[in-house]
Design a protein around this motif. Structure first.
Motif, PDB file in Angstrom:
ATOM      1  N   TYR A 147      37.077  43.883  31.875  1.00 42.90           N
ATOM      2  CA  TYR A 147      36.023  43.421  30.978  1.00 42.90           C
ATOM      3  C   TYR A 147      35.968  41.893  31.005  1.00 42.90           C
ATOM      4  CZ  TYR A 147      32.972  43.041  26.952  1.00 42.90           C
ATOM      5  OH  TYR A 147      31.906  42.759  26.133  1.00 42.90           O
ATOM      6  N   VAL A 148      34.774  41.360  31.154  1.00 35.48           N
ATOM      7  CA  VAL A 148      34.603  39.908  31.180  1.00 35.48           C
ATOM      8  C   VAL A 148      33.475  39.494  30.245  1.00 35.48           C
ATOM      9  CG1 VAL A 148      35.409  39.726  33.574  1.00 35.48           C
ATOM     10  CG2 VAL A 148      32.955  39.922  33.097  1.00 35.48           C
ATOM     11  N   GLU A 149      33.549  38.251  29.807  1.00 33.66           N
ATOM     12  CA  GLU A 149      32.471  37.634  29.052  1.00 33.66           C
ATOM     13  C   GLU A 149      32.014  36.387  29.798  1.00 33.66           C
ATOM     14  OE1 GLU A 149      34.252  36.959  25.267  1.00 33.66           O
ATOM     15  OE2 GLU A 149      33.843  39.012  24.570  1.00 33.66           O
ATOM     16  N   SER A 174      27.951  40.015  29.919  1.00 30.03           N
ATOM     17  CA  SER A 174      29.307  40.484  29.645  1.00 30.03           C
ATOM     18  C   SER A 174      29.374  41.977  29.895  1.00 30.03           C
ATOM     19  CB  SER A 174      29.717  40.173  28.201  1.00 30.03           C
ATOM     20  OG  SER A 174      28.888  40.883  27.298  1.00 30.03           O
ATOM     21  N   GLY A 175      30.602  42.463  30.073  1.00 25.04           N
ATOM     22  CA  GLY A 175      30.771  43.891  30.281  1.00 25.04           C
ATOM     23  C   GLY A 175      31.863  44.180  31.285  1.00 25.04           C
ATOM     24  N   HIS A 176      31.890  45.407  31.751  1.00 19.63           N
ATOM     25  CA  HIS A 176      32.889  45.848  32.720  1.00 19.63           C
ATOM     26  C   HIS A 176      32.410  45.520  34.130  1.00 19.63           C
ATOM     27  CE1 HIS A 176      35.316  48.123  29.829  1.00 19.63           C
ATOM     28  NE2 HIS A 176      34.175  48.472  29.270  1.00 19.63           N
ATOM     29  N   ILE A 177      33.176  44.702  34.847  1.00 16.44           N
ATOM     30  CA  ILE A 177      32.797  44.377  36.226  1.00 16.44           C
ATOM     31  C   ILE A 177      33.599  45.225  37.200  1.00 16.44           C
ATOM     32  CG2 ILE A 177      32.189  42.023  35.601  1.00 16.44           C
ATOM     33  CD1 ILE A 177      34.732  41.119  37.127  1.00 16.44           C
ATOM     34  N   MET A 178      32.968  45.549  38.311  1.00 15.60           N
ATOM     35  CA  MET A 178      33.606  46.325  39.371  1.00 15.60           C
ATOM     36  C   MET A 178      34.578  45.408  40.107  1.00 15.60           C
ATOM     37  SD  MET A 178      29.985  47.976  40.622  1.00 15.60           S
ATOM     38  CE  MET A 178      30.583  49.192  41.787  1.00 15.60           C
ATOM     39  N   LEU A 179      35.858  45.733  40.034  1.00 12.93           N
ATOM     40  CA  LEU A 179      36.864  44.868  40.652  1.00 12.93           C
ATOM     41  C   LEU A 179      38.088  45.690  40.989  1.00 12.93           C
ATOM     42  CD1 LEU A 179      37.573  41.853  41.341  1.00 12.93           C
ATOM     43  CD2 LEU A 179      38.755  41.806  39.133  1.00 12.93           C
ATOM     44  N   ASP A 229      43.493  45.699  32.409  1.00 11.97           N
ATOM     45  CA  ASP A 229      43.582  44.360  31.865  1.00 11.97           C
ATOM     46  C   ASP A 229      43.229  43.343  32.951  1.00 11.97           C
ATOM     47  OD1 ASP A 229      45.527  41.803  31.457  1.00 11.97           O
ATOM     48  OD2 ASP A 229      44.853  42.596  29.524  1.00 11.97           O
ATOM     49  N   LYS A 230      42.596  42.254  32.568  1.00 15.04           N
ATOM     50  CA  LYS A 230      42.110  41.281  33.559  1.00 15.04           C
ATOM     51  C   LYS A 230      43.235  40.614  34.356  1.00 15.04           C
ATOM     52  CE  LYS A 230      39.727  38.912  30.732  1.00 15.04           C
ATOM     53  NZ  LYS A 230      38.792  37.893  30.177  1.00 15.04           N
ATOM     54  N   THR A 231      44.453  40.674  33.853  1.00 10.29           N
ATOM     55  CA  THR A 231      45.576  40.108  34.612  1.00 10.29           C
ATOM     56  C   THR A 231      46.143  41.101  35.627  1.00 10.29           C
ATOM     57  OG1 THR A 231      47.205  40.822  32.952  1.00 10.29           O
ATOM     58  CG2 THR A 231      46.215  38.636  32.678  1.00 10.29           C
TER      59      THR A 231
END
Length: 259
Positions: A147-149, A174-179, A229-231
């Motif tokens: 999830y990113v803003e 913002s939202g859930h990015i494909m990664l 989690d983004k990390t």
């Protein structure tokens, strides 16, 4: 089909005989591109063979897959392909060569391995996982997300009432990015093969990443999201990304150190 809670219960109690159909069969790592945004390193070394915190990037991913019990691994290469060949002996991976890496995008790499798609992880060579996120069993096909803003140009996904991705928007705020990695379950793989065959000869799809084809056929290609989690998932899209994560990246990847 068992419920997700039943699946999790079987996994937690290591009752694998009940979930054999959910076992991950294999993995495919896409590594054919030239990585133009990784210059000057990529002029003499493919991104996947660069060294991040003391490890060769693609080797780390191979070892994580193998640690999760996934030993059938195929690497699709193109640019400076010969530099990857040592991995066949070192890790017993299979190598497939995409000779169109310079004229088509990575959908051409997946065309070469359609017969290998089953319960399959699809991985990108430029992802880095500080902790091992792979599993021996997966319940359903998914695309990893964070999830990113304050987003600018990433691909944002939304889901329907059943949890399946139903829209992909490039550059939403913002939202859930494909990664990160994707998991094709058996049904998705079957549908994906059919879509690839249906668009054969339509040049539009040859010059985009495979996700472009996917987003154009969401009605037939059903994936959930699996949020991390983004990390947990890093992507070294540019040279600056790698340097930001590893302050010694340039020193460890100068031409002399690559032999």
């Amino acid at each position: 089909m068992i419920s997700r809670s039943e699946f999790n219960e079987y996994v937690n109690h290591k009752q694998y005989d009940y979930i054999e159909q959910y076992k991950v069969t294999n993995a495919i790592i896409l590594a054919a591109g030239k990585s133009k945004r990784f210059k000057p390193i990529s002029d003499y070394c493919p991104k996947g063979l660069s060294i991040v915190k003391g490890e060769v990037l693609v080797e780390r991913q191979i070892k994580q897959l193998q640690a999760a019990g996934i030993t059938d691994i195929t690497l699709v290469v193109g640019y400076k392909k010969e530099m990857f060949f040592y991995l066949e002996d070192k890790y017993n991976v299979k190598i497939v060569v995409n000779e169109q890496y310079d004229t088509q995008d990575n959908v051409s790499s997946l065309r070469l391995v359609l017969d290998r798609l089953d319960n399959t992880y699809i991985c990108s060579v430029d992802n880095y996982y500080p902790e091992n996120l792979f599993n021996a069993y997966e319940y359903r096909g998914f695309y990893s997300t964070i999830y990113v803003e304050n987003n600018t140009d990433e691909w944002i996904v939304t889901t329907d009432e059943y949890g399946y991705i139903n829209d992909v928007t490039i550059g939403a705020p913002s939202g859930h990015i494909m990664l990160g990695f994707v998991y094709f379950d058996r049904q998705f793989s079957e549908n994906f093969r059919q879509v690839i065959l249906d668009v054969e000869g339509i040049d539009e799809y040859n010059h985009h990443v495979w996700e472009y084809l996917y987003m154009k056929h969401l009605d037939r290609l059903k994936l959930e999201i699996k949020e991390f989690d983004k990390t947990s998932i890093l992507e070294f899209d540019t040279l600056d990304d790698a340097i930001y994560y590893d302050k010694d990246f340039l020193a460890n990847n100068v031409k002399d150190s690559q032999g």
